[in-house]
Design an enzyme around this catalytic site. Sequence first.
Site, PDB file in Angstrom:
ATOM      1  N   ASP A  46      -4.397 -24.223  22.253  1.00  0.00           N
ATOM      2  CA  ASP A  46      -3.164 -23.584  22.708  1.00  0.00           C
ATOM      3  C   ASP A  46      -3.048 -23.859  24.209  1.00  0.00           C
ATOM      4  O   ASP A  46      -4.038 -24.190  24.861  1.00  0.00           O
ATOM      5  CB  ASP A  46      -3.243 -22.078  22.434  1.00  0.00           C
TER       6      ASP A  46
ATOM      7  N   CYS B 248       0.843  -1.200   0.000  1.00  0.00           N
ATOM      8  CA  CYS B 248       0.000   0.000   0.000  1.00  0.00           C
ATOM      9  C   CYS B 248       0.876   1.247   0.000  1.00  0.00           C
ATOM     10  O   CYS B 248       0.634   2.202  -0.749  1.00  0.00           O
ATOM     11  CB  CYS B 248      -0.918   0.009   1.222  1.00  0.00           C
TER      12      CYS B 248
END
Length: 809
Positions: free
Chosen positions: A504, A119
């Site tokens: 996790d 960008c």
Amino acid sequence: MSQTAKHPANLTFRVEGMDCASCAATIKTALSGMTGVGDVEVSVARERMTLTASDDLAGQRTIENTLKTLGYTATRLPDAANDPGPRGPDHAERPRRRIAEPGQHTQMFRIDGMDCASCASTITSALAPLPGVANPDVSIAREILTMDLDQDRTPIDEIERIVGQLGFTATHVSDETPGARTPGAQDNPWWRKPRGLHLLASLALCAAGLALTRIAPAFEAHVFTAIALFAIFPIARRALAAARLGAVFTIQMLMTIAAIGAILIGEQLEALAVVVLFMIGELLEGLAAEKARSGIKALGRLLPRDARVDDDGTIRQIPADSLRIGQVVVARPGDRIAADGEIVDGISSVDESPVTGESVPVTKSAGDAVFAGTVNHDATLRIRVSRAPEDNTIARIIALVENAQDARAPTERFIERFSRIYMPVVLLIALAVVIVPPLTGLGTWETWIYRGLALLLIGCPCALVISVPAAIASSLSAGARHGILIKGGAVVENIARTGRVVFDKTGTLTEGRPVVTDIVAVDGDDAALLALATAIERESSHPLANAITAAAETRGIAAPAGDSVHIVPGKGMAGRVAGRAVFIGAPRFAADHAPLADDLSGRIGALEREGKTVAVVVADGAVAGLIALRDEPRQDARAGLADLKAAGVSALMMTGDNARTASAIAGDLGIEAVAEMLPEEKAGRVRELARAETVIMVGDGVNDAPALAEATVGVAIGSGTDVAMEAADAALMRNVIGDVARMIGLSRATMRNVRQNVVIALGLKAVFLVTTVTGLSGLWMAVLADTGATVLVTLNAMRLLGFLGRRGD
């Protein structure tokens, strides 16, 4: 479109207005049929479209106009949008800054809409050739564009206009060099966007129509016909544009036929209700897509805005996204490290939990690698940059999330899939009913047109359109009331098929913070040992020190005052307590201050095999005792895992923590574990599992974001980071592991309800299809078939609202 040149160009467009996979499919179908256009690829997550076509203005405008007729906005991006730019790995040196010419002054613009280095490259490449512009520079982290500008040659509003054409928003801030990040402007809220405005206008007209028909009931049909046509107009326009380009049976076409069919047989209110519900659904999908894209930007905000660079002994501050490979970055205690690199000087503990999930800070010294976005704790570090900003750890995590979102776009809507068969068949049957019998002398045209209209109503998919969203909406509402947030119907469908859940460890199956588990005093006075340690550790902000201090407070132990307390960088803490010299640190460093007896060494080994971190307390050259700490499992973890097992779902723990700790925690919980995994390794393993079965990934940290995106369904625990919440498909707001099994149970019940609704909707239509063609039922029975089915499937779907309550959850 004109024929392509001999050498077709690769073109990139920013496409706004997409909210689901069907949008991408419609665009791809429409453009692929155009002469000279090929290799069309559409990313909903990044709002990007790439294709090969002739690089000429006429061809570009044809593509942009085609997408405009489909209801989207396409903006051509310069070729630099696909190029890493001058800051890429092979271009470590930035262009030398030119001296501003007379009349040029530094200007600053706030840029909204950027999400990656390309960008910035796009903007600078477009602005650099403009007259009076020099040294354009973009900071993604600060969302700021600076340049030397001669406003007489290129006005500020021209800069803003050009940046706007690139798909971003530029707002002039000041003509001073920025010293700090300026807050970014907010995106337009949904009610200011075209779809939101049209929905609000339709609802306002509905309210006005109800009021008007109470005054003049004779005009009810005309009023609601006009309102329904107003509401369906933009949807019908998009449907017809897609049909002309080859995408005939889109969801927009389905809704257009449903609404017009209902209007033709006098059910204007039903047509209006279906259209409004569809518009609300589209709006919600668009908001969800924007939310997913904001998660990628949140990852980038983990990096510091500025970095302190050591240039031959001179410390200067520069934007972190302008760092070059080989520069030396200075990270002070408490600083977030600005780049991936290697320590050249200093010893300190570094909190790597944002990247690896390691629950305890890791000691780092010269020669050790550190990651961007991690936090330096104890002492100043000098780090030689080894990766460019666009290639550091956080940037790679962003790329993993983007690629995973592109690879697993939302499941195509069930109704749209079914309509590919259902709608053509219904339309052909209705047409045959109108034409064939009169031509063969089996009745008058008036009779069979009447029956054809009745059949069109029966075939009108109003009940079918409502049946699935009604069940999904009830399911989502039931889950939300119990702290289970699921981001859409496609996610519900995937959760229902779950065969394995990957967890996790840190902050998900465990509390996410160390606690004192064992105190071993040489003289047997555990309270005195804890008080001695607290006198030193309360001067530190280290997580282990906080755990020791918290343990003393919990036990009501008052610690004496410490004197001359200081950090021993990378090794521990030291000071004096009541005249005694005290050191607290890891066993290998404590051995430098006092010998460890064999029995204490054996006890340390046993504690470490249990996955515990051991701190040795030394007083006046002798070991006073040991304090062991560990991040303990959540109290509800065992029960939650047992519920999953009862539901026939297997569980696996993945963590970046060390294998010893992971094995100990997994052993306590009775599940398998894989340890010492970096984010990309965890994401890769989840990707492999997801190829064989439906996999849910449950996590809470930044390091879990790629794995959450790679899983069939990513679920964020409620206490997790904003990035994990954004990357996930669902969230458990109550921080209860048992909610994973509840979510699976709710989703399975929802899919059973969906199947029941489809059977009800299609079953009634099949029955009345036969009775209408044979003349046994008329138009009013056709209305009953459609509206009756709608009522039945809605009532059936509402049963899901009490599902979790019935189960006592």
